[in-house]
Scaffold this motif. Sequence first.
Motif, PDB file in Angstrom:
ATOM      1  N   SER A  58       2.092  -5.461  -6.009  1.00  0.00           N
ATOM      2  CA  SER A  58       0.837  -5.687  -5.295  1.00  0.00           C
ATOM      3  C   SER A  58      -0.214  -6.299  -6.205  1.00  0.00           C
ATOM      4  N   THR A  59       0.125  -6.509  -7.467  1.00  0.00           N
ATOM      5  CA  THR A  59      -0.767  -7.215  -8.388  1.00  0.00           C
ATOM      6  C   THR A  59       0.081  -8.054  -9.319  1.00  0.00           C
ATOM      7  N   ARG A  60      -0.490  -9.142  -9.806  1.00  0.00           N
ATOM      8  CA  ARG A  60       0.272 -10.042 -10.669  1.00  0.00           C
ATOM      9  C   ARG A  60       0.225  -9.622 -12.125  1.00  0.00           C
TER      10      ARG A  60
ATOM     11  N   MET B 258       0.772  -1.225   0.000  1.00  0.00           N
ATOM     12  CA  MET B 258       0.000   0.000   0.000  1.00  0.00           C
ATOM     13  C   MET B 258       0.815   1.292   0.000  1.00  0.00           C
ATOM     14  N   PRO B 259       2.144   1.235   0.181  1.00  0.00           N
ATOM     15  CA  PRO B 259       2.869   2.465   0.442  1.00  0.00           C
ATOM     16  C   PRO B 259       3.010   3.359  -0.783  1.00  0.00           C
ATOM     17  N   THR B 260       1.898   3.892  -1.268  1.00  0.00           N
ATOM     18  CA  THR B 260       1.957   4.852  -2.350  1.00  0.00           C
ATOM     19  C   THR B 260       2.327   6.229  -1.825  1.00  0.00           C
ATOM     20  N   LEU B 261       2.119   6.475  -0.518  1.00  0.00           N
ATOM     21  CA  LEU B 261       2.570   7.683   0.124  1.00  0.00           C
ATOM     22  C   LEU B 261       3.839   7.351   0.893  1.00  0.00           C
ATOM     23  N   ASP B 262       4.621   8.370   1.220  1.00  0.00           N
ATOM     24  CA  ASP B 262       5.856   8.127   1.954  1.00  0.00           C
ATOM     25  C   ASP B 262       5.541   7.507   3.306  1.00  0.00           C
ATOM     26  N   THR B 263       6.235   6.414   3.668  1.00  0.00           N
ATOM     27  CA  THR B 263       6.027   5.756   4.947  1.00  0.00           C
ATOM     28  C   THR B 263       7.365   5.416   5.571  1.00  0.00           C
TER      29      THR B 263
END
Length: 333
Positions: free
Chosen positions: A163-165, A1-6
């Motif tokens: 996150s997806t194949r 899920m880390p599309t934002l900075d984490t």
Amino acid sequence: MPTLDTVLNSTDIILDPVDNQRLANLCGQFDEHLRQIERRLGVEINNRGNAFRVIGDARSVYVAGEVLRNLYEEAEKSVLNPAKINLLLQESGIDALVEDNVSSDAEVILKLKRGTIKGRGPHQQNYLRSILTHDISFGVGPAGTGKTYLAVACAVEALQRDSTRRLVLTRPAVESGERLGFLPGDLAQKIDPYLRPLYDALYEMMGFETVAKLIENNVIEVAPLAYMRGRTLNEAFIILDEAQNTTPEQMKMFLTRVGFGSTVVVTGDVTQVDLPRGQQSGLRQAIDVLQDVDDISFTFFTAKDVVRHPLVQKIVTAYEKMESERDKDSPIR
């Protein structure tokens, strides 16, 4: 899920008692179950025997740990498969986790290998958030508002983040005045021009050679809507473009193709329907039928959201005004 900075965290988990058969059941063949958890939660899982290390943002790491423990208990009772794991992930509070990671106040920025992409204006930002937090999202509005481009960007980001194949990009092959029969070539060559906007977006974000290689390896599939019938698409990012040209039957068929761990984005402009006169648009019907269904999001764009040449916004506005006046003058039926 880390599309934002984490900020990345890690935790070590020991699953007791040691049972090689249960561990094999938990991990799946070639660790496919672990990879499924990684893709869904946006974490990295490494293991040696019954010792697991989970790396990711703090909340994702915590949820992944709980999922692994629950799965290990379940592995003693039954044979695990991707469907069971998907159900357990849904019960683990993953949706709440995603909502927290993509808050309504945060600006969504997609980080691709060839650059970053972000929404312009509140509607595009809400659209991106909806795609990241819903299994099925609709983007409805006039040409030039970024519906397809942003959807493809989310798909590419999901693929690059593992996150997806696979990506499945589709649209109905409906003529806007022309006839497929008069185009040269076989069926695939006749349909290819209808899919060109999807190819163009992919080429811009990934490069021609990368896209060609992924298509050759069936990681990216670009196909007409008719090819979707009879299929179930698991762990895929699926985009239906030009959905206003689907019939109600086609729309229902497409939406019921959704499998475990998949994300679906449907885009279209209900003012530009090319179906035969009198034929209802599947997109229009879907808006009416599904607008109150939980976990399905709708983002509606207007002429103000057009990000193409300034004249495009003026053209869209002029046509909207004309159609509004025409509807006003039409007798009530």
